[in-house]
Design a protein around this motif. Structure first.
Motif, PDB file in Angstrom:
ATOM      1  N   LEU A 154       7.224  66.659  22.672  1.00  0.00           N
ATOM      2  CA  LEU A 154       7.093  67.024  21.258  1.00  0.00           C
ATOM      3  C   LEU A 154       7.667  68.412  21.002  1.00  0.00           C
ATOM      4  O   LEU A 154       8.400  68.622  20.023  1.00  0.00           O
ATOM      5  CB  LEU A 154       5.630  66.949  20.822  1.00  0.00           C
ATOM      6  CG  LEU A 154       5.025  65.536  20.849  1.00  0.00           C
ATOM      7  CD1 LEU A 154       3.539  65.585  20.576  1.00  0.00           C
ATOM      8  CD2 LEU A 154       5.741  64.619  19.877  1.00  0.00           C
ATOM      9  N   ARG A 155       7.381  69.353  21.887  1.00  0.00           N
ATOM     10  CA  ARG A 155       7.929  70.713  21.735  1.00  0.00           C
ATOM     11  C   ARG A 155       9.461  70.695  21.820  1.00  0.00           C
ATOM     12  O   ARG A 155      10.142  71.370  21.041  1.00  0.00           O
ATOM     13  CB  ARG A 155       7.367  71.637  22.813  1.00  0.00           C
ATOM     14  CG  ARG A 155       5.993  72.151  22.500  1.00  0.00           C
ATOM     15  CD  ARG A 155       5.570  73.279  23.457  1.00  0.00           C
ATOM     16  NE  ARG A 155       4.186  73.619  23.227  1.00  0.00           N
ATOM     17  CZ  ARG A 155       3.150  73.087  23.887  1.00  0.00           C
ATOM     18  NH1 ARG A 155       3.364  72.214  24.846  1.00  0.00           N
ATOM     19  NH2 ARG A 155       1.923  73.445  23.596  1.00  0.00           N
ATOM     20  N   GLN A 156      10.001  69.964  22.791  1.00  0.00           N
ATOM     21  CA  GLN A 156      11.457  69.882  22.948  1.00  0.00           C
ATOM     22  C   GLN A 156      12.107  69.275  21.709  1.00  0.00           C
ATOM     23  O   GLN A 156      13.169  69.725  21.266  1.00  0.00           O
ATOM     24  CB  GLN A 156      11.816  69.052  24.181  1.00  0.00           C
ATOM     25  CG  GLN A 156      11.534  69.742  25.487  1.00  0.00           C
ATOM     26  CD  GLN A 156      11.804  68.831  26.690  1.00  0.00           C
ATOM     27  OE1 GLN A 156      12.207  67.685  26.535  1.00  0.00           O
ATOM     28  NE2 GLN A 156      11.576  69.362  27.880  1.00  0.00           N
ATOM     29  N   THR A 157      11.465  68.258  21.145  1.00  0.00           N
ATOM     30  CA  THR A 157      12.001  67.601  19.954  1.00  0.00           C
ATOM     31  C   THR A 157      12.049  68.568  18.782  1.00  0.00           C
ATOM     32  O   THR A 157      13.067  68.668  18.083  1.00  0.00           O
ATOM     33  CB  THR A 157      11.141  66.368  19.592  1.00  0.00           C
ATOM     34  OG1 THR A 157      11.140  65.467  20.705  1.00  0.00           O
ATOM     35  CG2 THR A 157      11.671  65.661  18.360  1.00  0.00           C
ATOM     36  N   VAL A 158      10.969  69.318  18.577  1.00  0.00           N
ATOM     37  CA  VAL A 158      10.922  70.277  17.476  1.00  0.00           C
ATOM     38  C   VAL A 158      11.920  71.407  17.711  1.00  0.00           C
ATOM     39  O   VAL A 158      12.644  71.811  16.790  1.00  0.00           O
ATOM     40  CB  VAL A 158       9.489  70.817  17.282  1.00  0.00           C
ATOM     41  CG1 VAL A 158       9.480  71.997  16.312  1.00  0.00           C
ATOM     42  CG2 VAL A 158       8.565  69.711  16.794  1.00  0.00           C
ATOM     43  N   GLU A 159      12.002  71.918  18.936  1.00  0.00           N
ATOM     44  CA  GLU A 159      12.938  73.007  19.226  1.00  0.00           C
ATOM     45  C   GLU A 159      14.383  72.583  18.986  1.00  0.00           C
ATOM     46  O   GLU A 159      15.178  73.352  18.445  1.00  0.00           O
ATOM     47  CB  GLU A 159      12.749  73.518  20.661  1.00  0.00           C
ATOM     48  CG  GLU A 159      11.490  74.337  20.851  1.00  0.00           C
ATOM     49  CD  GLU A 159      11.412  75.539  19.906  1.00  0.00           C
ATOM     50  OE1 GLU A 159      12.406  76.280  19.769  1.00  0.00           O
ATOM     51  OE2 GLU A 159      10.338  75.717  19.309  1.00  0.00           O
ATOM     52  N   LEU A 160      14.729  71.383  19.397  1.00  0.00           N
ATOM     53  CA  LEU A 160      16.085  70.890  19.164  1.00  0.00           C
ATOM     54  C   LEU A 160      16.365  70.778  17.668  1.00  0.00           C
ATOM     55  O   LEU A 160      17.425  71.187  17.191  1.00  0.00           O
ATOM     56  CB  LEU A 160      16.285  69.532  19.844  1.00  0.00           C
ATOM     57  CG  LEU A 160      17.659  68.891  19.673  1.00  0.00           C
ATOM     58  CD1 LEU A 160      18.757  69.799  20.227  1.00  0.00           C
ATOM     59  CD2 LEU A 160      17.693  67.543  20.357  1.00  0.00           C
ATOM     60  N   ALA A 161      15.400  70.260  16.925  1.00  0.00           N
ATOM     61  CA  ALA A 161      15.575  70.141  15.473  1.00  0.00           C
ATOM     62  C   ALA A 161      15.745  71.509  14.834  1.00  0.00           C
ATOM     63  O   ALA A 161      16.588  71.691  13.944  1.00  0.00           O
ATOM     64  CB  ALA A 161      14.390  69.403  14.859  1.00  0.00           C
ATOM     65  N   LEU A 162      14.966  72.488  15.270  1.00  0.00           N
ATOM     66  CA  LEU A 162      15.072  73.833  14.703  1.00  0.00           C
ATOM     67  C   LEU A 162      16.407  74.482  15.063  1.00  0.00           C
ATOM     68  O   LEU A 162      16.995  75.208  14.263  1.00  0.00           O
ATOM     69  CB  LEU A 162      13.904  74.703  15.167  1.00  0.00           C
ATOM     70  CG  LEU A 162      12.535  74.273  14.638  1.00  0.00           C
ATOM     71  CD1 LEU A 162      11.441  75.154  15.232  1.00  0.00           C
ATOM     72  CD2 LEU A 162      12.491  74.290  13.123  1.00  0.00           C
ATOM     73  N   GLU A 163      16.890  74.202  16.264  1.00  0.00           N
ATOM     74  CA  GLU A 163      18.200  74.718  16.672  1.00  0.00           C
ATOM     75  C   GLU A 163      19.302  74.127  15.799  1.00  0.00           C
ATOM     76  O   GLU A 163      20.182  74.828  15.321  1.00  0.00           O
ATOM     77  CB  GLU A 163      18.445  74.370  18.139  1.00  0.00           C
ATOM     78  CG  GLU A 163      19.730  74.890  18.706  1.00  0.00           C
ATOM     79  CD  GLU A 163      19.902  74.496  20.161  1.00  0.00           C
ATOM     80  OE1 GLU A 163      21.019  74.105  20.518  1.00  0.00           O
ATOM     81  OE2 GLU A 163      18.921  74.566  20.932  1.00  0.00           O
ATOM     82  N   ILE A 164      19.214  72.826  15.568  1.00  0.00           N
ATOM     83  CA  ILE A 164      20.205  72.141  14.740  1.00  0.00           C
ATOM     84  C   ILE A 164      20.116  72.632  13.299  1.00  0.00           C
ATOM     85  O   ILE A 164      21.127  72.782  12.614  1.00  0.00           O
ATOM     86  CB  ILE A 164      20.011  70.613  14.823  1.00  0.00           C
ATOM     87  CG1 ILE A 164      20.393  70.125  16.222  1.00  0.00           C
ATOM     88  CG2 ILE A 164      20.811  69.889  13.749  1.00  0.00           C
ATOM     89  CD1 ILE A 164      19.974  68.711  16.521  1.00  0.00           C
ATOM     90  N   GLN A 165      18.910  72.917  12.838  1.00  0.00           N
ATOM     91  CA  GLN A 165      18.688  73.364  11.466  1.00  0.00           C
ATOM     92  C   GLN A 165      19.456  74.644  11.160  1.00  0.00           C
ATOM     93  O   GLN A 165      19.817  74.892  10.017  1.00  0.00           O
ATOM     94  CB  GLN A 165      17.187  73.598  11.240  1.00  0.00           C
ATOM     95  CG  GLN A 165      16.847  74.099   9.847  1.00  0.00           C
ATOM     96  CD  GLN A 165      15.422  74.604   9.770  1.00  0.00           C
ATOM     97  OE1 GLN A 165      14.929  75.207  10.713  1.00  0.00           O
ATOM     98  NE2 GLN A 165      14.774  74.356   8.659  1.00  0.00           N
ATOM     99  N   GLN A 166      19.748  75.424  12.153  1.00  0.00           N
ATOM    100  CA  GLN A 166      20.422  76.701  11.938  1.00  0.00           C
ATOM    101  C   GLN A 166      21.871  76.534  11.488  1.00  0.00           C
ATOM    102  O   GLN A 166      22.482  77.476  11.012  1.00  0.00           O
ATOM    103  CB  GLN A 166      20.373  77.548  13.218  1.00  0.00           C
ATOM    104  CG  GLN A 166      18.967  77.871  13.683  1.00  0.00           C
ATOM    105  CD  GLN A 166      18.138  78.556  12.609  1.00  0.00           C
ATOM    106  OE1 GLN A 166      18.566  79.528  12.000  1.00  0.00           O
ATOM    107  NE2 GLN A 166      16.955  78.031  12.361  1.00  0.00           N
TER     108      GLN A 166
END
Length: 103
Positions: free
Chosen positions: A42-54
């Protein structure tokens, strides 16, 4: 193509995180935990999404437009690098050809 429930929830988590949709994020994470998805995933999924969001949305729109446009039948390529008249080159078109105009 069908996605299993865990994969679908990870996609929802990713989308909710990338769009800052907190109610959806809370719901999807709660459901994923109930299905046994680990906190690390779950943490990895959110971190990847936040990275992409940038990445700027204009870049996403431009790339999506490029990838989804209908293929154009090209005439024989000319040796002088001239482009198809269907595309107007400009400083923000992203194709790179506008830097090579001959004067």
């Amino acid at each position: 193509m069908e996605l299993d429930q865990k994969t679908t929830l990870l996609i929802k988590i990713s989308a909710a995180a990338a769009t800052n949709a907190l109610a959806s994020l809370r719901s999807a994470i709660t459901d994923a935990k109930a299905l046994g998805v680990s906190n690390e995933i779950l943490r990895q999924t959110v971190e990847l999404a936040l990275e992409i969001q940038q990445q700027p949305l204009s870049h996403t729109r431009h790339l999506t437009d490029q990838l989804l446009r209908e293929p154009v039948k090209k005439k024989a390529a000319s040796h002088d690098g001239a482009s198809s008249p269907l595309h107007v080159h400009g400083p923000s078109c992203g194709c790179g050809h506008h830097h090579h105009h001959k004067n």
